[in-house]
Design an enzyme around this catalytic site. Structure first.
Site, mmCIF file in Angstrom:
data_model
loop_
_atom_site.group_PDB
_atom_site.id
_atom_site.type_symbol
_atom_site.label_atom_id
_atom_site.label_comp_id
_atom_site.label_asym_id
_atom_site.label_seq_id
_atom_site.Cartn_x
_atom_site.Cartn_y
_atom_site.Cartn_z
ATOM 1 N N MET A 14 24.336 8.349 2.289
ATOM 2 C CA MET A 14 24.323 9.651 2.955
ATOM 3 C C MET A 14 24.658 9.502 4.435
ATOM 4 S SD MET A 14 24.118 12.850 2.473
ATOM 5 C CE MET A 14 23.139 13.508 1.107
ATOM 6 N N LYS A 45 -17.494 -0.329 6.264
ATOM 7 C CA LYS A 45 -17.955 -1.310 5.286
ATOM 8 C C LYS A 45 -19.474 -1.329 5.138
ATOM 9 C CE LYS A 45 -17.304 -6.113 3.879
ATOM 10 N NZ LYS A 45 -16.602 -7.382 4.156
ATOM 11 N N PHE A 76 -11.526 -7.047 13.842
ATOM 12 C CA PHE A 76 -10.457 -7.501 12.959
ATOM 13 C C PHE A 76 -10.106 -6.403 11.952
ATOM 14 C CE2 PHE A 76 -9.151 -9.696 8.995
ATOM 15 C CZ PHE A 76 -7.918 -10.125 9.446
ATOM 16 N N GLN A 77 -8.848 -6.124 11.840
ATOM 17 C CA GLN A 77 -8.310 -5.083 10.955
ATOM 18 C C GLN A 77 -8.920 -3.706 11.226
ATOM 19 O OE1 GLN A 77 -8.298 -6.628 6.845
ATOM 20 N NE2 GLN A 77 -6.241 -7.424 7.237
ATOM 21 N N GLU A 121 0.814 -1.226 0.000
ATOM 22 C CA GLU A 121 0.000 0.000 0.000
ATOM 23 C C GLU A 121 0.842 1.269 0.000
ATOM 24 O OE1 GLU A 121 -0.491 -2.586 2.013
ATOM 25 O OE2 GLU A 121 -2.597 -3.225 1.892
#
Lengths: 170, 580
Positions: B484, B164, B114-115, B52
């Site tokens: 760097m 949802k 969940f999630q 993502e």
């Protein structure tokens, strides 16, 4: 933009915000993220149910007032910010306090209370519960006076404020 | 008024279509599933990413290359947290982006479902604004508001969190009525574009009287589509221009008034001209610490005119003498009108110009030439790449030494050809950002200049590039180190190298790239650099990766040490005897 006289460490802002969930969290999180310190904060709905009003006293040692106002204004849910200059605002705070009050000292407590303009809310065997509404300075003074008797519990609301009538007409 | 019954998921996709969205980047999952179903029937092209974070950076690359908002959509919980970095990146670089995240059903919020994660809470301080939509009926308006906020005023990322139940056709809470008449309702959002004429007059007065003025140009010039106006102002006044890391390309590097990039790794002339100036005209720039160095030693004699669309930038870091709030293009155009009407002044700036050209002669960007037996010079690779690619090539970079060399040694003569992560400094930015840019401009060449540390963070998105037929090219400047950090340890930590060596041979980037469907090459010899680039430029049916094995000891010069004043700029060893 008016800049407050430098001797004032604190400044009161009255912030009109959209009355939505999470808006107080956005304001609080902004202060935390930008390292602006809050002296006190009070929030309640206004006469228009779409909006709430947050009265916040900011510490100008942590950030310039100009930055605080501009950053607050960037919050999409902040609708309007009024700066209340010290000396041009009516500020009030409510304090509830329970003090130790043996019967022989009650007159003394009530005398202080009357002078400050407070009320006795209830009286127990060894305690009294008092309330006082007043300018924050007077509430401070009364709190200090009560220490000698023994403060059992104390709660202050933080200040709420409106512009003085002379300043409203704009 | 036309109305139509539909579910929230379809309404969300329709609302995106109404905003003119042509492409979105994302990855489906449980909570966002119902919104993915109508994508099958949508005109919007969806690019399926492998992580993502890639979706977010692709949306940023798309936005930076086009000026249009980038769009990403991911599910709840871990997907939302994976896109936090791109959100913060877009916030710091003022990139217009709309991110849609799935959320657990509204009744389950707060139950540690969940999630589930508090996505709006987590992203509050790194988005311009975010929304948790609670009713299906609110979806079209919220999407419209999100695009409005992301693209107006100072652009930035906006997140829309969608439970949802309000998008799932199987749930009665998803029922809504689509209407074509959608009004935004943002009583606290009024970005100001117009500028105060008083400020313009005051700025013009300062410009007319300045002996050593510099136009300090930031990314806001690109956001405001102000490139032509800027050029007109510079040519009218004959004042030199510095372009910050976020503004490379906003003014042509080949222009005689271009002084180059200022800042920690800016060139000597740009840094010193600002430092010695008596007037800085800051246009869409924010006095970032990487530009100013130690603040109380920064441009000590300069008065400041500061133009910014975001009033909070005015006076945030440096107190301006003239502050102008508003759109920078509107401001520059007004300034040009004022200067044309009342003259540009008659101050003789000959001495200042000759000081500038003296710096340009004595302190050009240089590196030690390659000698046999050494590994490749990374600067040489960038120069070869620059010379072998079309003028309008888009270059994206990750973060670190390769980013600075790319910015220094490329010649940017066109706006919107340089895409990088400036404010947040996000390693791994270049490959997904290049993919986003290439999706936006399939006919143009897009090169990602990457480091090996960066490549290992987001290289998997080359799978996306191959599968979705997005043929970007990657120049990997591979020095086996976090370069760097290694440079800082060499210069400031007595060469004590702590946890910066990656590996000489692992991974094998050529094999890795080939396994992801790319054409891949490895180059060790300077004589092979041009040939490999030419070969890469011929490939147009899949991504290309060239693993350039470059010298680990190479350092980025000039450099202002952290915490030092810009007057203490360290020049490369070969210039250290030069009079300043």
């Amino acid at each position: 933009m008016n800049v407050p006289a430098p001797e004032y460490r604190y400044h009161t802002l009255v912030v009109k915000v959209e009355n939505r969930s999470g808006v107080l969290a956005r304001v609080a999180s902004l202060f935390a993220r930008r390292a602006f310190n809050i002296e006190s904060l009070a929030v309640a709905p206004t006469d228009d149910e779409r909006f709430s009003r947050i009265t916040v006293v900011v510490d100008l040692e942590s950030a310039p007032l100009d930055q605080i106002v501009k950053q607050l204004n960037k919050l999409v849910n902040v609708v309007e910010i009024r700066e209340l200059h010290p000396g041009h605002a009516v500020e009030r705070e409510l304090m509830l306090v329970t003090v130790t009050a043996e019967p022989n000292r009650r007159d003394e407590i009530v005398e202080h209370l009357d002078r400050a303009g407070g009320k006795v809310l209830s009286v127990g065997t060894d305690h009294m519960m008092l309330s006082l509404v007043g300018p924050p300075g007077r509430v401070d003074d009364f709190e200090n006076l009560m220490r000698q008797f023994g403060i059992v519990e104390l709660q202050r609301t933080g200040r709420v404020a409106l512009a003085s009538l002379d300043d409203v007409a704009d | 008024m036309a109305t139509e019954q539909m579910d929230g998921g379809r309404a969300l996709i329709r609302a995106l279509e109404e905003e003119g969205v042509e492409v979105m980047f994302g990855l489906p999952g449980g909570a966002i599933l119902p919104v993915y179903d109508p994508i099958i029937d949508s005109s919007i092209r969806h690019i399926l990413v492998r992580h993502e974070q890639g979706a977010g950076h692709m949306a940023e690359g798309y936005a930076q290359a086009t000026g249009r908002p980038g769009v990403a959509m991911v599910t709840s919980g871990p997907a939302a947290t994976n896109i936090v970095t791109p959100l913060c990146d877009a916030y710091l670089d003022s990139i217009p982006m709309v991110v849609i995240t799935g959320q657990v059903p509204y009744p389950a919020i707060g139950t540690d479902a969940f999630q589930e994660c508090d996505t709006t809470g987590i992203t509050q301080s790194i988005t311009k604004h975010n929304f948790l939509v609670t009713e299906a009926q609110d979806i079209p308006r919220t999407i419209k508001e999100a695009f409005h906020i992301a693209t107006t005023g100072r652009p930035g990322p906006v997140l829309v969190d969608v439970p949802k139940d309000i998008v799932d056709p199987g749930n009665p809470r998803s029922a809504m009525t689509w209407t074509d008449d959608i009004q935004i309702d943002l009583p606290g959002y009024h970005p100001e574009v117009e500028v105060d004429p008083e400020g313009i007059r005051a700025a013009a007065d300062l410009l007319r009287g300045a002996e050593r003025p510099v136009l300090y140009v930031g990314g806001g010039i690109l956001k405001a589509r102000a490139v032509e106006a800027l050029r007109e102002l510079a040519e009218l006044t004959g004042i030199g221009v510095v372009t910050t890391l976020m503004a490379r390309g906003a003014f042509p590097d080949s222009h005689e008034l271009c002084l180059g990039m200022p800042g920690m790794h800016g060139n000597f002339t740009a840094v010193t001209a600002m430092q010695e100036s008596d007037l800085l005209v800051a246009l869409g720039a924010r006095f970032d610490d990487r530009v100013t160095g130690k603040l109380d030693g920064f441009a000590p004699d300069a008065k400041v005119v500061h133009v910014d669309i975001d009033p909070a930038e005015l006076g945030k870091v440096r107190r301006p003498d003239v502050a102008i709030r508003g759109d920078v293009r509107v401001a520059i155009e007004a300034l040009v009108v004022e200067l044309l009407a009342n003259g540009t002044g008659d101050v003789d700036r000959g001495a200042w110009r000759s000081r500038i050209s003296g710096w340009q002669e004595r302190f050009p960007l240089v590196y030690e030439p390659w000698v046999p037996g050494e590994a490749l010079k990374p600067q040489h690779v960038i120069e070869c790449l620059r010379d072998a690619t079309p003028d309008d090539t888009i270059v994206s970079s990750g973060v670190g030494q390769h980013q600075m060399w790319a910015s220094q040694y490329w010649k940017f003569d066109h706006p919107y050809t340089w895409i990088n992560s400036g404010g947040l400094g996000t390693m791994g930015f270049s490959i997904p950002a290049a993919i986003g840019a290439k999706v936006a401009h399939p006919d143009r060449m897009v090169w990602a200049v990457d480091g090996d540390g960066c490549f290992q963070m987001t290289g998997q998105e080359l799978v996306t590039a191959t599968v979705e037929n997005i043929p970007i090219k990657v120049a990997l400047l591979n020095n086996s180190y976090l370069g760097m950090v290694r440079q800082w340890q060499e210069m400031f930590y007595e060469e004590r190298y702590s946890e910066v060596f990656l590996s000489k041979d692992v991974p094998d980037y050529r094999m890795w790239a080939e396994s992801m469907g790319c054409e891949a090459m490895r180059v060790d010899d300077p004589d092979e650099v041009e040939g490999a680039i030419a070969k890469a430029n011929e490939v147009d049916d899949r991504p290309v990766v060239i693993d350039f094995r470059v010298a680990a000891e190479e350092k980025v010069y000039p450099m202002v040490p952290s915490g030092a004043s810009n007057s203490e700029l360290v020049v490369p060893p070969s210039q250290q005897g030069q009079p300043r």
